[in-house]
Each structure stands twice: as structure tokens, then as C-alpha cells.
Design a protein around this motif. Structure first.
Motif, short mmCIF file in Angstrom:
data_model
loop_
_atom_site.label_atom_id
_atom_site.label_comp_id
_atom_site.label_asym_id
_atom_site.label_seq_id
_atom_site.Cartn_x
_atom_site.Cartn_y
_atom_site.Cartn_z
N ILE A 1 0.84 -1.20 0.00
CA ILE A 1 0.00 0.00 0.00
C ILE A 1 0.87 1.24 0.00
CG2 ILE A 1 -1.80 1.29 1.21
CD1 ILE A 1 -2.79 -1.30 2.42
N GLY A 2 0.60 2.14 -0.93
CA GLY A 2 1.32 3.41 -1.02
C GLY A 2 0.35 4.58 -0.97
N ILE A 3 0.88 5.78 -0.80
CA ILE A 3 0.04 6.99 -0.71
C ILE A 3 0.81 8.18 -1.26
CG2 ILE A 3 0.80 7.52 1.66
CD1 ILE A 3 -2.14 8.45 2.19
N TRP A 4 0.08 9.14 -1.79
CA TRP A 4 0.75 10.36 -2.25
C TRP A 4 -0.16 11.56 -2.01
CZ3 TRP A 4 1.10 13.99 -6.59
CH2 TRP A 4 -0.09 14.15 -7.28
N GLY A 5 0.43 12.77 -2.14
CA GLY A 5 -0.34 14.00 -2.03
C GLY A 5 0.52 15.20 -2.36
N TRP A 6 -0.17 16.31 -2.62
CA TRP A 6 0.49 17.56 -3.02
C TRP A 6 0.09 18.65 -2.02
CZ3 TRP A 6 1.82 18.04 -8.71
CH2 TRP A 6 2.49 19.22 -9.01
N SER A 7 1.01 19.46 -1.58
CA SER A 7 0.75 20.57 -0.67
C SER A 7 0.26 20.01 0.67
CB SER A 7 -0.25 21.54 -1.29
OG SER A 7 -0.31 22.75 -0.58
N TYR A 8 -0.98 20.31 1.07
CA TYR A 8 -1.51 19.70 2.30
C TYR A 8 -1.48 18.17 2.17
CZ TYR A 8 -4.30 19.56 6.60
OH TYR A 8 -4.72 19.36 7.89
N GLY A 9 -1.78 17.70 0.97
CA GLY A 9 -1.73 16.26 0.73
C GLY A 9 -0.34 15.69 0.88
N GLY A 10 0.70 16.49 0.57
CA GLY A 10 2.08 16.06 0.78
C GLY A 10 2.45 16.01 2.25
N MET B 1 5.23 2.85 0.84
CA MET B 1 5.89 3.97 0.16
C MET B 1 4.99 5.19 0.15
SD MET B 1 4.04 4.44 -2.87
CE MET B 1 5.21 5.33 -3.88
N ALA B 2 5.60 6.35 -0.08
CA ALA B 2 4.83 7.60 -0.18
C ALA B 2 5.57 8.58 -1.06
CB ALA B 2 4.60 8.20 1.20
N ILE B 3 4.78 9.43 -1.71
CA ILE B 3 5.30 10.57 -2.48
C ILE B 3 4.70 11.84 -1.88
CG2 ILE B 3 5.42 11.72 -4.73
CD1 ILE B 3 5.01 8.96 -6.03
N GLY C 1 9.74 2.99 5.16
CA GLY C 1 9.35 2.74 3.78
C GLY C 1 10.14 3.58 2.80
N ASN C 2 9.71 3.58 1.56
CA ASN C 2 10.38 4.33 0.49
C ASN C 2 9.67 5.66 0.30
OD1 ASN C 2 12.35 2.24 -0.49
ND2 ASN C 2 10.44 1.11 -0.69
N TYR C 3 10.45 6.73 0.21
CA TYR C 3 9.90 8.09 0.27
C TYR C 3 10.50 8.95 -0.83
CZ TYR C 3 8.63 12.63 2.42
OH TYR C 3 8.13 13.89 2.68
N LEU C 4 9.62 9.60 -1.60
CA LEU C 4 10.06 10.55 -2.62
C LEU C 4 9.58 11.93 -2.22
CD1 LEU C 4 11.20 11.42 -5.39
CD2 LEU C 4 9.01 10.71 -6.42
N LEU C 5 10.50 12.87 -2.09
CA LEU C 5 10.21 14.24 -1.68
C LEU C 5 10.45 15.17 -2.87
CD1 LEU C 5 9.60 16.32 0.58
CD2 LEU C 5 12.03 16.23 1.19
N VAL C 6 9.42 15.92 -3.28
CA VAL C 6 9.49 16.77 -4.48
C VAL C 6 9.13 18.20 -4.10
CG1 VAL C 6 8.56 17.15 -6.80
CG2 VAL C 6 8.75 14.81 -5.91
N HIS C 7 9.87 19.18 -4.64
CA HIS C 7 9.52 20.58 -4.37
C HIS C 7 10.07 21.48 -5.48
CE1 HIS C 7 7.98 22.60 -0.53
NE2 HIS C 7 7.88 23.51 -1.48
N GLY C 8 9.37 22.58 -5.73
CA GLY C 8 9.86 23.63 -6.61
C GLY C 8 10.60 24.66 -5.78
N SER C 9 11.77 25.05 -6.22
CA SER C 9 12.58 25.97 -5.40
C SER C 9 12.02 27.39 -5.40
CB SER C 9 14.03 25.98 -5.90
OG SER C 9 14.13 26.64 -7.15
N GLY C 10 11.12 27.70 -6.33
CA GLY C 10 10.55 29.05 -6.40
C GLY C 10 9.15 29.13 -5.82
N ASP C 11 8.83 28.25 -4.89
CA ASP C 11 7.49 28.18 -4.30
C ASP C 11 7.32 29.30 -3.27
OD1 ASP C 11 5.11 27.46 -3.05
OD2 ASP C 11 5.54 25.32 -3.12
#
Length: 729
Positions: A580-589, A605-607, A651-661
Motif C-alpha cells: 500500500i502506497g500513498i501520495w499527495g500535493w501541498s496539504y496532501g504532501g 511507500m509515499a510521495i 518505507g520508500n519516500y520521494l520528496l518533491v519541491h519547486g525551489s521558487g514556491d
């Protein structure tokens, strides 16, 4: 019989095999884009206007249409006829629709704000008049159409269109210090408006907000660009618990050329100002810092006296809205959650409750306005189910409620100014957007635009059907949807990938047509994943108690609900509870990070994309609405921060971000990166230089991001991931 069944299965399998699978390239190159109507501008009478582009003349037009026939009546302005103006990007009318303001060379500032060059176009004389040689903000006609007020260099100016004379109203505007008539960053982002000035109906006064952000802490961001040295963006950003702008309400009288500061007592915010139907009475909304005590003031523009006509309090917080509507007698319409659900109320001009217009264990989700001639109110609600939106009409006295749209799904109405017509935008999970014309009684007159071509195109693809259901857990019953692979076999076990947002008052489980992410989820089902979305406690449209349970504890109950939902889903025979994995963006992240850390026995895992990693880093207005300040509620901030649970990553974790946020600052991911390093935890990371919160600008940005996330899912969740692990061993 057995042979017939085998033959049927074989034919079905062949048909499925002959269909195409969605590709990531198709998702982001517009293959599945829906046809849309241009945003229309309702006019006086039974007409509306659209801004169009003429391909033959390569010019921009504003065209007038009839609601009754939907036919074009005339072209009001065509840029090919304008000397020195080859195109325009925006337009707005004056009150009697004899003039327009045309905007060009728009330059974005933040989410809603922009600078531009603006002209006044006189329809009768076909003349064009430049408002200011410099780029300006929010030019607005006076009600008598003789003047235009606007913001420039943090000050307010007024141009007399008859004499060309320009009057400077304020003089103390200074970058990162004083702003007059235009909102600061946090008001724009969290109270959702930019223009902080309003003309009185008689054109004699301008009410405006003045922001003193001198003591607001400064935030800076590096931009790498393509130059030898990076540049820096510096702006005032009040984080939770820090100093806000000091905001004051002022009245400028044009004949006297004088501004007067209005005393509104003790408050922290002035999130709305609006003139009533009495030209001499201004209405202002104030909030305390906790945002649980709201006052509605009436201010007399003659003697500057003030009166509180409505006070509303809440044990948690109050949401700001734009539903305040004044009737001819200056009584007003207001929406409130005070009975536990969002409903419509009618108050006298003195603030006395006349009646509660709508009632029930359902919520009003949009307020369209009042037709005073027939004493009827028009609104959108979830009375047809919390995942649906339906249009209704009801008498001002709360009687004779009528449903104006029949189909269950998502209906959005755009009414004519006189409420004689509305254009309905409908979709559901199986029907791409359809635009239809209705009269004020709800009768369908004509279909305007559909997406049948898209439907036909999608018939050639393998598409899973979105299944809506209620997921029962020990903590409640939650709206949910599921996508299964087209060749789903109930005797097999599938990996589960969960998506969510989960923020206060939000909704991810809704009966509407696909967004881009829905096609990505379809793509994942083609790869053999089951995709599920669950709206747990804290999300919206199920009553105030359901939404506000997360007060002072953002990331506690929402995380519990996602973990418990995953456990419940894992009990199903066809779901592999170990995959089972999960992901989200902003609040979801923020949520997906916490789910992996606190639910490390459930999630593999999660993103997390652009996640908040500590609410101490986020802005004051949003954060304190739900959490109070860090000084008052340190445990609420720290016990739900991924920073403090980095050592629990298994677990396995992917962390993503825009540097100009400029919204959820890159600082959030950098601080979590440090916490994971200090805990000696391996993880994956993707940084998108100069990209803002949406991570979309630049060639192939979204395609690259979704390729990255898809590969990460395949490598860490399901059968392929297990095989890869065995190969590595």
C-alpha cells in the motif's frame, strides 16, 4: 452454456486488448482536454459578452450575445480597429456599459495579482485613452463612469477621464513597508482578493485598506534562471505566530481631497469591505486573530460613526465568504454555519434576523443572488448528496424551494444579471462537461456545447470506471472512490495506491469529470494498481462538526483516518495489505509524509509534492485559523510535524519541491531533508528549479514530474518492485 461463456470472455478480452492504454505524454499534451466555453460576462438585460480571438484577422474581440438565442448580436470592440493596440488580454465594463477598460502586457505577481497597461475604450466614439504610462493594478471605473481609480507603486491614484487630470490619493506607499488599496501577500493568498479599495455608489468616496507591513518578517527566495548570478526575490511573509501587517480602514472624500481613518475597535483582520445600497453606508468585516469572532460594521461616510450590525462567534473558526448581498431596503443576505451546516439567512438593515431561508443537514455551496422582483434566491447545494452539486431556487421567506437542475453530478450555474436565464455547466464521473441554457425556472432551452468527441475518443482506450462508495472505519463513515484495472480479477491480489488532499473543508471525492490526475490514475490502473481516494475527517460538506474536528490538531485525525482506511481496504481479498502506497500535493504532501512515518506498519511507500513539513513555516492567516499560534499551541504544531518523526521512516519516500514556491516554501523540504539525513534515513528527492507551488512552468515540467513519480511507484510498490528487489539481491 459453458462454451458460450468462454466465447463471451474471449471476445471481451479481445476487445479490451484492441483498445489503447493512456500514455503520460497524452495526459500532458492536451489529448484529453475538454472543450470549454470562454468565461462569459453577464450584461444588463438578456445579454452576455465573450472575449474571442479572430484567427483570420489575428485580433481580439469582445462580442455581445443574446441569452435567448445564444447568437452573436454585435462585436463591441475589435483590436484590429484600435490604433496602437494589436490585442488585449482582459476587459471590464462600466456600470451603464458605454465604456470598457482593456488590459495588455499583463505581468503576474502572485497567485491572483498582476501588473498591466490599461486603456479606457469609449464605445460610442471608438476612442482609446491610456490610463497611465506605467504598469498599474486593478483599474476600476467610478459608478458615474467619469473617473478610474487604480493602484501604482503601493499608492492609490484617480484619473479624471473628462479632463485627463490624475489625483494621487496616498503618498506613503513603499515596497515592503506600506501598501494602499492593494492587498499584502497573505490577504491575497488566504482571503482571496487583491483590490482593497471600493467606490461608493455616488462616486463621492473611496474606501480603502492601508497595510503597514514594516514589522512583518521578510522572506527571500533565490531564482537561478539562466544568468551567471542568481537573483533574489524578497517579500513580507507573516509565518504563524509572527507579526502581521497593521491594517486600517480609510475613507477618501473626493470633493474634500481628504482621507479619514475609521475606528473599528479591536481586531486583527479586515477581510472584506463593501458599500451597501445606501451610498452613505459602508460595510466592513473584522476578525480577531483567532478568526472565531467576526463583526459586521456599518460605517456612516458623513460623520464616520460605526455600528456593529452582526456579530458571529464560533468555538473553532469562521470562514470568510463573498455571499453578503444587500437588498434595496438595505436588509442583507448572509451565509453561516451557526446551526451546524452552511445555510442562508436574511437580516434587516439593523442586523435583526428576519429568517433562516435554508435549513437541513446539508450545505449551501454557492450563493448566486436574489431576484427581488419575484423575491427569489438562487443557490447551489449538496442536498442531492455531498459528492454532488445541484442548483435550487427558493423564496426569500424560505418557502417554495425548487430544484432547477435534474441530473445528479456537478452542476454550476452562471446567471444573467436579471436572473431570467442561466448557463449550466454539468459533468459527472462518466460524463465530460456539457453546457446548457436554462430559463430562470430551470427549464432547459438548448444545449450549447458538449464533449461528445472526447467521449468517442475515450471509447478507444482502456478506462476503468470510478466506483463511489462509503468506507466504514472505527472512526466514521467516509466518502471514497476506487479505480480497478480494466482486466480486474477478484481472485488476484493488487497493490493499492491511495490519493488524497485532506485539508480543512476540502473535497477530493466528488462526482465530476476527470482532471489531469484522474488520467494518471487510469494510467496506474493499466500498470496493475488499484487506486483509491478517501475523504476523512476534516474535509468539507458534511457539516461543521465533521470539518472542525481537526481544530488545533492539523495532521492528527486526518492521518489516523487515512491509516485506518488503508487497513480496512487491506482486508479486502483482492488488495495486498503489504503493498500500500500513498501520495499527495501541498496539504496532501504533508499528509502522505505523516502517513508513511506514523503508519510505517501500513504504508510501504509515499510521495510528497510541495509538502508543509511544519505549520510553523506556513502563513499566519491560514495556519492560525485552524491551529491558533505556535506560542499558544506548541504541541499541536510539533506532535503532527513530519520533522519530528523522521527517525520513524522505514518505507520508500520521494520528496518533491519547486525551489521558487512562494506559498509552501522550499524551506519545508530542506528542513525535512536535514531531519532525514540526521536520522540516517535513505530517501529520494526531486527539485524543480524556480518552479512555483504548481510545478508546471517550463518545457516538459509536468511530464518529467509524472514520469519520475510513476517510476518511483513501479520501483517500490507491487509485483514489479518485488521482482526488482529480488534481482538486486
Amino acid at each position: 452454456m459453458k462454451k458460450i461463456l468462454i466465447l463471451f470472455i474471449a471476445i471481451t478480452s479481445l476487445a479490451t486488448a484492441q483498445k489503447k492504454n493512456i500514455t503520460l505524454e497524452e495526459i500532458w499534451n492536451g489529448t484529453f482536454r475538454t472543450e470549454r466555453m470562454n468565461s462569459l460576462n453577464s450584461m444588463n438585460g438578456d445579454f452576455y459578452t465573450l472575449q474571442n480571438f479572430n484567427k483570420e484577422t489575428r485580433s481580439t474581440t469582445v462580442d455581445k450575445y443574446s441569452y435567448a438565442t445564444l447568437e452573436k448580436v454585435e462585436t463591441i470592440v475589435d483590436s484590429k480597429d484600435l490604433e496602437g493596440l494589436k490585442y488585449f488580454e482582459s476587459y471590464s465594463f462600466n456600470n451603464n456599459e458605454t465604456k470598457l477598460i482593456l488590459g495588455v502586457d499583463t505581468e503576474p505577481i502572485y497567485r491572483r495579482s498582476s501588473l498591466g497597461v490599461f486603456y479606457v475604450y469609449d464605445i460610442a466614439t471608438k476612442s482609446l485613452q491610456l490610463i497611465d504610462k506605467e504598469k498599474i493594478q486593478e483599474p476600476t471605473f467610478s459608478p458615474d463612469s467619469k473617473k478610474v481609480a487604480y493602484g501604482k507603486n503601493n499608492n492609490i491614484f484617480i484619473k479624471n477621464l473628462e479632463t485627463n487630470e490624475v489625483t494621487q490619493v496616498t503618498y506613503d506607499g513603499l515596497k515592503n513597508s506600506i501598501i494602499n488599496g492593494i492587498c499584502d501577500w497573505v490577504y491575497e493568498e488566504e482571503f482571496s482578493f487583491v483590490k482593497a479599495f471600493e467606490w461608493s455608489n455616488n462616486s463621492e468616496n473611496i474606501a480603502f485598506l492601508r497595510f503597514d507591513e514594516t514589522e512583518v518578517p521578510t522572506f527571500s527566495m533565490e531564482f537561478y534562471g539562466k544568468t551567471l548570478y542568481p537573483t533574489q526575490r524578497v517579500f513580507k511573509y507573516p509565518k504563524a505566530g509572527e507579526k502581521n501587517s497593521i491594517v486600517t480602514l480609510n475613507l477618501y472624500n473626493l470633493s474634500e481631497g481628504k482621507s479619514t481613518k475609521i475606528d473599528l475597535g479591536n481586531y486583527e483582520y479586515i477581510p472584506r469591505i463593501k458599500w451597501t445600497n445606501d451610498s452613505n453606508i459602508l460595510c466592513a468585516t473584522t476578525l480577531n486573530r483567532h478568526q472565531n469572532n467576526l463583526n459586521l460594521f456599518f460605517i456612516n461616510a458623513s460623520d464616520f460613526s460605526t455600528k456593529i450590525v452582526l456579530n458571529e462567534t464560533d468555538k473553532a473558526y469562521l470562514d470568510i465568504h463573498d455571499n453578503l448581498t444587500f437588498l434595496k431596503d438595505n436588509s442583507f443576505i448572509w451565509t453561516s454555519e451557526k446551526d451546524g451546516f452552511n445555510h442562508i439567512y436574511h437580516y434587516s438593515k439593523n442586523g435583526k434576523l428576519i429568517n433562516q431561508i435554508t435549513k437541513g443537514n446539508w450545505e449551501v455551496t454557492d450563493f448566486y443572488g436574489v431576484n427581488e422582483k419575484i423575491k427569489t434566491i438562487y443557490f447551489q447545494s449538496i442536498e442531492d448528496g455531498s459528492i454532488n452539486r445541484t442548483i435550487y431556487a427558493v423564496k426569500l421567506n424560505g418557502k417554495d424551494k425548487r430544484r432547477l437542475t435534474n441530473a445528479s453530478g456537478t452542476n454550476n450555474a452562471s446567471f444573467s444579471k436579471n436572473f431570467a436565464y442561466f448557463i449550466n455547466t454539468f459533468s459527472d464521473a462518466n460524463t465530460p462537461t456539457i453546457y446548457t441554457l436554462h430559463n430562470g425556472k430551470g427549464e432547459k432551452l438548448k444545449e450549447i456545447l458538449n464533449n461528445n468527441k472526447l467521449s468517442k475518443k475515450l471509447e478507444t482506450y482502456n478506462l476503468a470506471k470510478k466506483e463511489f462508495f462509503t468506507l466504514k472505519t472505527e472512526n466514521g463513515e467516509f466518502n471514497a472512490w476506487m479505480l480497478k484495472p480494466v482486466n480486474f480479477d477478484a481472485n488476484k491480489e493488487y497493490p493499492l495506491f491511495m490519493t488524497q488532499y485532506s485539508g480543512p473543508g476540502s473535497q477530493s471525492v466528488s462526482n465530476r469529470w476527470n482532471g489531469a490526475n484522474d488520467y494518471w490514475y487510469q494510467y496506474l490502473t493499466d500498470l496493475g494498481y488499484i487506486v483509491v481516494c478517501v475523504d476523512g475527517r476534516g474535509t468539507g460538506f458534511k457539516g461543521a462538526d465533521f470539518k472542525k474536528i481537526t481544530y488545533k490538531e492539523l495532521g492528527k485525525y486526518e492521518v489516523i483516518d487515512q491509516i485506518e482506511s488503508a487497513k480496512e481496504l487491506g482486508k479486502r481479498a483482492y488488495i495486498n495489505k503489504n503493498e500500500i502506497g500513498i501520495w499527495g500535493w501541498s496539504y496532501g504532501g504533508f499528509m502522505s509524509s505523516n502517513c508513511l512515518l506514523k503508519g510505517n506498519d501500513v504504508f510501504k511507500m509515499a510521495i510528497a509534492v510541495a509538502p508543509v513539513t511544519s505549520w510553523r513555516f506556513y502563513d499566519s492567516v491560514y495556519t492560525e485559523r485552524y491551529m491558533q499560534t505556535p506560542q499558544e499551541n506548541p504541541s499541536g504544531y510539533d506532535e503532527n510535524s513530519p520533522l519530528n518523526f523522521a527517525d520513524q521512516l522505514t518505507g520508500n519516500y520521494l520528496l518533491v519541491h519547486g525551489s521558487g514556491d512562494d506559498n509552501v516554501h522550499f524551506q519545508n523540504s530542506m528542513r525535512l531533508t536535514n531531519a532525514l539525513i540526521e536520522a540516517n534515513k535513505p530517501f529520494d528527492q526531486a527539485i524543480y528549479p524556480d518552479r512555483t507551488h504548481g510545478i508546471y512552468r517550463g518545457k516538459n515540467t509536468r511530464l518529467h514530474l509524472y514520469n519520475k513519480m510513476t517510476s518511483f511507484i513501479e520501483e517500490n510498490l507491487g509485483e514489479k518492485a518485488s521482482n526488482l528487489k529480488l534481482l538486486k539481491q
